[in-house]
Design an enzyme around this catalytic site. Structure first.
Site, PDB file in Angstrom:
ATOM      1  N   GLU A   1       0.796  -1.123   0.071  1.00  0.00           N
ATOM      2  CA  GLU A   1      -0.023  -0.161   0.126  1.00  0.00           C
ATOM      3  C   GLU A   1       0.791   1.166   0.052  1.00  0.00           C
ATOM      4  OE1 GLU A   1      -3.694  -0.270   1.997  1.00  0.00           O
ATOM      5  OE2 GLU A   1      -3.246   1.552   3.313  1.00  0.00           O
TER       6      GLU A   1
ATOM      7  N   THR B   1      -4.029   4.767  -0.922  1.00  0.00           N
ATOM      8  CA  THR B   1      -5.095   5.399  -0.135  1.00  0.00           C
ATOM      9  C   THR B   1      -5.428   6.765  -0.746  1.00  0.00           C
ATOM     10  OG1 THR B   1      -3.619   6.569   1.238  1.00  0.00           O
ATOM     11  CG2 THR B   1      -4.070   4.361   1.875  1.00  0.00           C
ATOM     12  N   TYR B   2      -6.909   7.011  -0.102  1.00  0.00           N
ATOM     13  CA  TYR B   2      -7.528   8.239  -0.519  1.00  0.00           C
ATOM     14  C   TYR B   2      -7.821   8.994   0.705  1.00  0.00           C
ATOM     15  CZ  TYR B   2     -11.431  10.664  -2.687  1.00  0.00           C
ATOM     16  OH  TYR B   2     -12.249  11.414  -3.326  1.00  0.00           O
TER      17      TYR B   2
ATOM     18  N   HIS C   1      -8.233   3.418  -3.496  1.00  0.00           N
ATOM     19  CA  HIS C   1      -9.091   3.522  -2.188  1.00  0.00           C
ATOM     20  C   HIS C   1     -10.310   4.821  -2.619  1.00  0.00           C
ATOM     21  CE1 HIS C   1      -6.769   1.384   0.733  1.00  0.00           C
ATOM     22  NE2 HIS C   1      -6.308   1.024  -0.219  1.00  0.00           N
TER      23      HIS C   1
ATOM     24  N   ALA D   1     -20.560   2.478   3.830  1.00  0.00           N
ATOM     25  CA  ALA D   1     -19.694   1.822   2.691  1.00  0.00           C
ATOM     26  C   ALA D   1     -20.680   1.101   1.686  1.00  0.00           C
ATOM     27  CB  ALA D   1     -18.505   1.204   3.010  1.00  0.00           C
TER      28      ALA D   1
ATOM     29  N   LYS E   1     -22.569  -5.260   3.711  1.00  0.00           N
ATOM     30  CA  LYS E   1     -21.877  -4.597   2.729  1.00  0.00           C
ATOM     31  C   LYS E   1     -21.309  -5.689   1.667  1.00  0.00           C
ATOM     32  CE  LYS E   1     -17.547  -3.157   4.346  1.00  0.00           C
ATOM     33  NZ  LYS E   1     -17.017  -1.974   5.096  1.00  0.00           N
TER      34      LYS E   1
ATOM     35  N   LYS F   1       7.309   2.934   2.237  1.00  0.00           N
ATOM     36  CA  LYS F   1       8.913   2.642   2.713  1.00  0.00           C
ATOM     37  C   LYS F   1       9.039   1.567   1.883  1.00  0.00           C
ATOM     38  CE  LYS F   1       7.985   4.050   7.561  1.00  0.00           C
ATOM     39  NZ  LYS F   1       7.372   3.721   8.611  1.00  0.00           N
TER      40      LYS F   1
HETATM   41  P1  FAD Z   1     -18.600   1.065   7.120  1.00  0.00           P
HETATM   42  O1  FAD Z   1     -18.363  -0.245   6.280  1.00  0.00           O
HETATM   43  O2  FAD Z   1     -19.747   1.990   6.433  1.00  0.00           O
HETATM   44  O3  FAD Z   1     -18.741   0.901   8.686  1.00  0.00           O
HETATM   45  C1  FAD Z   1     -18.544   2.130   9.293  1.00  0.00           C
HETATM   46  C2  FAD Z   1     -19.314   1.918  10.628  1.00  0.00           C
HETATM   47  O4  FAD Z   1     -20.749   1.630  10.366  1.00  0.00           O
HETATM   48  C3  FAD Z   1     -19.126   0.286  11.263  1.00  0.00           C
HETATM   49  O5  FAD Z   1     -19.060   0.604  12.685  1.00  0.00           O
HETATM   50  C4  FAD Z   1     -20.075  -0.520  10.960  1.00  0.00           C
HETATM   51  O6  FAD Z   1     -20.296  -1.516  11.879  1.00  0.00           O
HETATM   52  C5  FAD Z   1     -21.252   0.750  10.896  1.00  0.00           C
HETATM   53  N1  FAD Z   1     -22.157   0.225   9.943  1.00  0.00           N
HETATM   54  C6  FAD Z   1     -22.195  -0.291   8.692  1.00  0.00           C
HETATM   55  N2  FAD Z   1     -23.459  -0.463   8.126  1.00  0.00           N
HETATM   56  C7  FAD Z   1     -24.524   0.151   9.023  1.00  0.00           C
HETATM   57  C8  FAD Z   1     -25.667  -0.062   8.885  1.00  0.00           C
HETATM   58  N3  FAD Z   1     -26.413  -0.265   7.798  1.00  0.00           N
HETATM   59  N4  FAD Z   1     -26.438   0.318   9.752  1.00  0.00           N
HETATM   60  C9  FAD Z   1     -25.768   0.723  10.955  1.00  0.00           C
HETATM   61  N5  FAD Z   1     -24.468   0.639  11.058  1.00  0.00           N
HETATM   62  C10 FAD Z   1     -23.524   0.309  10.297  1.00  0.00           C
HETATM   63  N6  FAD Z   1      -9.586   5.796   5.422  1.00  0.00           N
HETATM   64  C11 FAD Z   1      -9.630   6.960   4.537  1.00  0.00           C
HETATM   65  O7  FAD Z   1      -9.775   8.028   4.701  1.00  0.00           O
HETATM   66  N7  FAD Z   1      -8.966   6.375   3.483  1.00  0.00           N
HETATM   67  C12 FAD Z   1      -8.591   5.329   2.916  1.00  0.00           C
HETATM   68  O8  FAD Z   1      -7.724   5.190   1.989  1.00  0.00           O
HETATM   69  C13 FAD Z   1      -8.593   4.249   4.000  1.00  0.00           C
HETATM   70  N8  FAD Z   1      -8.218   3.130   3.533  1.00  0.00           N
HETATM   71  C14 FAD Z   1      -8.423   2.047   4.499  1.00  0.00           C
HETATM   72  C15 FAD Z   1      -8.266   0.405   3.907  1.00  0.00           C
HETATM   73  C16 FAD Z   1      -8.492  -0.314   4.711  1.00  0.00           C
HETATM   74  C17 FAD Z   1      -8.357  -1.893   4.668  1.00  0.00           C
HETATM   75  C18 FAD Z   1      -9.086  -0.355   6.098  1.00  0.00           C
HETATM   76  C19 FAD Z   1      -9.448  -1.313   7.161  1.00  0.00           C
HETATM   77  C20 FAD Z   1      -9.559   1.025   6.424  1.00  0.00           C
HETATM   78  C21 FAD Z   1      -9.226   2.035   5.537  1.00  0.00           C
HETATM   79  N9  FAD Z   1      -9.582   3.668   6.087  1.00  0.00           N
HETATM   80  C22 FAD Z   1      -9.263   4.561   5.146  1.00  0.00           C
HETATM   81  C23 FAD Z   1     -10.362   3.940   7.223  1.00  0.00           C
HETATM   82  C24 FAD Z   1     -11.808   3.466   7.122  1.00  0.00           C
HETATM   83  O9  FAD Z   1     -12.352   4.610   6.180  1.00  0.00           O
HETATM   84  C25 FAD Z   1     -12.648   3.955   8.467  1.00  0.00           C
HETATM   85  O10 FAD Z   1     -12.074   2.816   9.492  1.00  0.00           O
HETATM   86  C26 FAD Z   1     -13.958   4.299   8.445  1.00  0.00           C
HETATM   87  O11 FAD Z   1     -14.279   4.671   9.780  1.00  0.00           O
HETATM   88  C27 FAD Z   1     -14.973   3.186   8.364  1.00  0.00           C
HETATM   89  O12 FAD Z   1     -14.897   2.741   6.898  1.00  0.00           O
HETATM   90  P2  FAD Z   1     -15.760   1.595   6.318  1.00  0.00           P
HETATM   91  O13 FAD Z   1     -15.569   1.364   4.758  1.00  0.00           O
HETATM   92  O14 FAD Z   1     -15.407   0.327   6.968  1.00  0.00           O
HETATM   93  O15 FAD Z   1     -17.283   1.824   6.739  1.00  0.00           O
END
Ligand code: FAD
Length: 289
Positions: A17, A48-49, A77, A125, A165, A272
């Site tokens: 990444e 990443t984004y 991303h 998401a 999701k 890195k």
């Molecule tokens: P979601 O899947 O939407 O989940 C977020 C929260 O909402 C969770 O607690 C989930 O349980 C809850 N939820 C989901 N659906 C529902 C529903 N229908 N009703 C109620 N609650 C619900 N961040 C960045 O800014 N840029 C990046 O490039 C980036 N890359 C990442 C890559 C990886 C592999 C990971 C693990 C994280 C990354 N992140 C990044 C961080 C991420 O954006 C955050 O962790 C964010 O808070 C959650 O994103 P998610 O897509 O998992 O959200």
């Protein structure tokens, strides 16, 4: 080529990444980083984004460079909470026009100073996944959290929403970093029980300095096992020793995962290439098995 098709090949896949620069001036340096990482023959490189502005445009530029100039699969991303629905659609159209086939669909952090949830933004998401699917035949990845996502008190709810999701069209999942493989094995068991069958790429973060550990803790709230804390305690104030120990710790985690049947590993190499190369050197014979 789609990442999901690559993951179907019966071999070990290691991906890395990178993150975009904060300003356009830094792009050449990130290109140089991707060039070095490409020499390690990764299965793909993810980009990443960041929220808004130059950083988000640069995700697409870097992902294109990886794909078109380095001939390595790239994963762009994309987060949705920080932008309006129209802005998100514009990014998807741009990725499509650049021929980028792989998107990691994320909510991102909820921005301060805007009303959220809001009718003009995707809230979760899974809604972004549905939107991406309307724009073409993308391979879509999603994030998952072996220790549970910080916003969700109950792990069962987190897994229920993860299933929602995946059902919306996620082809594979990448995990948040973790430092105790047992947490990952336990998580895998629970999501498989819940009917989530897509490939899951464990995300391994090599921690090479005490300050990086502090940042990772703030970012993910992850649990650091005693074994890791002892390393930090003993070597944290000696940068070269901490770097070596952090690389060894990540390597050890990866070897344990591979020995237990995991085929795909994502390494949070974070611009890195030297760390990425050191880990690949440690695995040189292992990944041929
Ligand atoms: P979601 O899947 O939407 O989940 C977020 C929260 O909402 C969770 O607690 C989930 O349980 C809850 N939820 C989901 N659906 C529902 C529903 N229908 N009703 C109620 N609650 C619900 N961040 C960045 O800014 N840029 C990046 O490039 C980036 N890359 C990442 C890559 C990886 C592999 C990971 C693990 C994280 C990354 N992140 C990044 C961080 C991420 O954006 C955050 O962790 C964010 O808070 C959650 O994103 P998610 O897509 O998992 O959200």
């Amino acid at each position: 080529m789609k990442i999901i098709d690559r993951l179907k090949e019966d071999k070990i896949h290691i991906s890395f990444e990178v993150f975009p620069p904060k300003t356009d001036e830094g792009i050449e340096k990130v290109f140089a980083t991707t060039d070095e990482i490409a020499k390690l023959h990764p299965s793909f490189i993810s980009v990443t984004y960041g929220a808004g502005g130059g950083t988000s445009k640069n995700t697409a530029r870097i992902a294109s460079h990886i794909k078109d100039d380095l001939h390595v699969l790239s994963l762009a991303h994309l987060t949705c909470a920080s932008s309006t629905k129209d802005e998100v659609r514009e990014v998807i159209r741009n990725l499509k026009s650049l021929g980028i086939e792989n998107i990691l669909a994320l909510r991102g952090d909820i921005p301060s100073g805007v009303s959220f949830p809001d009718a003009d933004r995707f809230r979760y998401a899974y809604e972004l996944v549905g939107e991406i699917k309307k724009y073409g035949d993308f391979c879509i990845g999603g994030a998952c959290y072996p220790e549970g996502h910080v916003d969700n008190e109950h792990k069962e709810d987190d897994i229920r929403y993860l299933k929602q999701k995946v059902d919306a069209g996620v082809d594979f999942l990448t995990t948040q970093m973790f430092f105790d493989n047992d947490i990952h094995y336990n998580f895998l068991y629970r999501i498989r029980e819940a009917g989530i069958t897509v490939p899951v790429l464990p995300g391994i973060m090599p921690i090479t300095s005490a300050s990086q550990m502090k940042k990772s803790l703030e970012l993910s709230g992850t649990v650091f096992p005693r074994r890791f804390l002892a390393i930090l305690d003993r070597f944290g104030s000696t940068p070269a020793a901490m770097r070596q120990a952090g690389i060894a710790y990540a390597t050890d985690q990866i070897i344990d995962l591979l020995a237990n049947g995991v085929k795909n590993i994502h390494i949070y190499s974070m611009n890195k290439p030297d760390v990425a190369a050191a880990i690949m050197k440690n695995l040189s014979e292992i990944i041929k098995c």
